[in-house]
Design an enzyme around this catalytic site. Structure first.
Site, PDB file in Angstrom:
ATOM      1  N   GLY A  45       0.805  -1.216   0.000  1.00  0.00           N
ATOM      2  CA  GLY A  45       0.000   0.000   0.000  1.00  0.00           C
ATOM      3  C   GLY A  45       0.834   1.260   0.000  1.00  0.00           C
ATOM      4  O   GLY A  45       0.430   2.287   0.554  1.00  0.00           O
ATOM      5  N   ALA A  46       1.997   1.214  -0.651  1.00  0.00           N
ATOM      6  CA  ALA A  46       2.868   2.393  -0.704  1.00  0.00           C
ATOM      7  C   ALA A  46       2.259   3.528  -1.509  1.00  0.00           C
ATOM      8  O   ALA A  46       2.705   4.676  -1.407  1.00  0.00           O
ATOM      9  CB  ALA A  46       4.227   2.015  -1.299  1.00  0.00           C
ATOM     10  N   SER A  47       1.234   3.232  -2.292  1.00  0.00           N
ATOM     11  CA  SER A  47       0.603   4.276  -3.109  1.00  0.00           C
ATOM     12  C   SER A  47      -0.378   5.127  -2.316  1.00  0.00           C
ATOM     13  O   SER A  47      -0.799   6.187  -2.776  1.00  0.00           O
ATOM     14  CB  SER A  47      -0.127   3.646  -4.296  1.00  0.00           C
ATOM     15  OG  SER A  47      -1.118   2.738  -3.846  1.00  0.00           O
ATOM     16  N   GLY A  48      -0.760   4.686  -1.129  1.00  0.00           N
ATOM     17  CA  GLY A  48      -1.668   5.468  -0.297  1.00  0.00           C
ATOM     18  C   GLY A  48      -0.934   6.546   0.469  1.00  0.00           C
ATOM     19  O   GLY A  48       0.297   6.534   0.575  1.00  0.00           O
ATOM     20  N   ILE A 102      -0.842   7.178   3.725  1.00  0.00           N
ATOM     21  CA  ILE A 102      -0.134   6.653   4.899  1.00  0.00           C
ATOM     22  C   ILE A 102       1.028   5.777   4.469  1.00  0.00           C
ATOM     23  O   ILE A 102       2.136   5.883   5.009  1.00  0.00           O
ATOM     24  CB  ILE A 102      -1.103   5.887   5.816  1.00  0.00           C
ATOM     25  CG1 ILE A 102      -2.114   6.858   6.444  1.00  0.00           C
ATOM     26  CG2 ILE A 102      -0.336   5.144   6.909  1.00  0.00           C
ATOM     27  CD1 ILE A 102      -3.194   6.181   7.273  1.00  0.00           C
ATOM     28  N   GLY A 103       0.818   4.925   3.466  1.00  0.00           N
ATOM     29  CA  GLY A 103       1.890   4.073   2.980  1.00  0.00           C
ATOM     30  C   GLY A 103       3.069   4.879   2.450  1.00  0.00           C
ATOM     31  O   GLY A 103       4.235   4.536   2.700  1.00  0.00           O
ATOM     32  N   SER A 152      -6.937   0.271  12.687  1.00  0.00           N
ATOM     33  CA  SER A 152      -7.853   1.396  12.879  1.00  0.00           C
ATOM     34  C   SER A 152      -8.417   1.331  14.292  1.00  0.00           C
ATOM     35  O   SER A 152      -8.591   0.240  14.845  1.00  0.00           O
ATOM     36  CB  SER A 152      -9.002   1.326  11.863  1.00  0.00           C
ATOM     37  OG  SER A 152     -10.026   2.251  12.198  1.00  0.00           O
ATOM     38  N   TYR A 198     -15.877  -3.385   7.879  1.00  0.00           N
ATOM     39  CA  TYR A 198     -14.530  -2.811   8.006  1.00  0.00           C
ATOM     40  C   TYR A 198     -14.052  -2.923   9.450  1.00  0.00           C
ATOM     41  O   TYR A 198     -12.900  -3.314   9.712  1.00  0.00           O
ATOM     42  CB  TYR A 198     -14.555  -1.356   7.554  1.00  0.00           C
ATOM     43  CG  TYR A 198     -13.236  -0.626   7.688  1.00  0.00           C
ATOM     44  CD1 TYR A 198     -12.217  -0.818   6.766  1.00  0.00           C
ATOM     45  CD2 TYR A 198     -13.016   0.268   8.738  1.00  0.00           C
ATOM     46  CE1 TYR A 198     -11.010  -0.145   6.885  1.00  0.00           C
ATOM     47  CE2 TYR A 198     -11.817   0.951   8.862  1.00  0.00           C
ATOM     48  CZ  TYR A 198     -10.820   0.739   7.935  1.00  0.00           C
ATOM     49  OH  TYR A 198      -9.617   1.407   8.059  1.00  0.00           O
TER      50      TYR A 198
END
Length: 241
Positions: A8-11, A13-14, A136, A149
């Protein structure tokens, strides 16, 4: 030189986690699915800032279980893993489809567990094996309109507490960073009134910056945190705690 896989480096936080870990001396596998251009820009910037480290782009659709074996062939040394991928659906439980439930379970729980099965040996070979889930506060407090979720985030917490016990003798730690409301693109759809109501409920009086979540992850990856395992670390400004 240690090397970490950031799912998830594209987000938002990532991406922030990638910058924090790179600053701390980690080489990185930067995972993405759709946002190739964003991760290409991230990796290019990291290569310029830290030329002595290695930065790679790796792609995987986390909903496609059949693609996992090929994805794993791209990973060599792995000393740490961060699971920062994810999404949610805002709706009541009766409105949630079975396909949506399956997708949330696959991305937040099943695929990460399959990856850890395959990567455990590599992590155990490290002198600083680290696993961090970006969870979360909903995982331990729950949220209406996000029941499924909340359930999968709760599953992450339960898994981490159990898995940390299994791998402790291997010298690998496993923890959860549990953000509250974070200033990311996922939360840009809130109206000014909704945002005002939310910030009024947060004792600190504002949303978290992605960098603040990344700093918690960076600590758990540090040598100073070698005795910290099986915990849930809230980064919530006191909200819902």
């Amino acid at each position: 030189m240690p090397c970490a896989l950031v799912m998830g480096a594209s987000g938002d936080i990532g991406e922030a986690i990638c910058y924090e870990l790179a600053e701390a001396g980690w080489s990185l596998y930067c995972h993405y699915h759709r946002q190739q251009e964003k991760v290409l820009s991230l990796v290019s910037d990291l290569q310029k800032r830290y030329p002595q480290q290695d930065f790679f782009m790796v792609s995987l659709n986390m909903l496609d279980e059949s693609a996992i074996p090929h994805f794993l062939t791209q990973l060599f040394q792995v000393d740490g893993v961060v699971f920062a991928s994810g999404f949610t659906f805002y709706e009541l439980l009766p409105e949630t489809t079975a396909d949506q439930m399956d997708a949330l379970w696959q991305v937040h729980v099943k695929t990460p567990l399959i990856l850890l099965q395959a990567l455990q040996e590599k992590l155990a070979q490290s002198t600083q094996g680290r696993v961090v889930f970006i969870g979360s506060v909903y995982g331990h407090r729950g949220s209406s309109m996000e029941t499924v979720y909340s359930a999968v985030k709760g599953a992450q917490e339960a898994f981490v507490k159990a898995y940390a016990k299994e791998i402790a003798t291997l010298g690998v730690t496993c923890n959860v960073v549990a953000p509250g409301a974070v200033k990311t693109k996922m939360n840009e759809d809130w109206s000014p009134a909704e945002l005002a109501e939310l910030t009024a409920a947060i004792p600190v009086g504002r949303l978290a910056e992605p960098q603040e979540v990344a700093a918690a992850c960076n600590y758990l990856f540090s040598q100073a945190a070698s005795y910290t395992t099986g915990i849930v670390l809230p980064v919530s400004g006191g909200w819902m705690e």
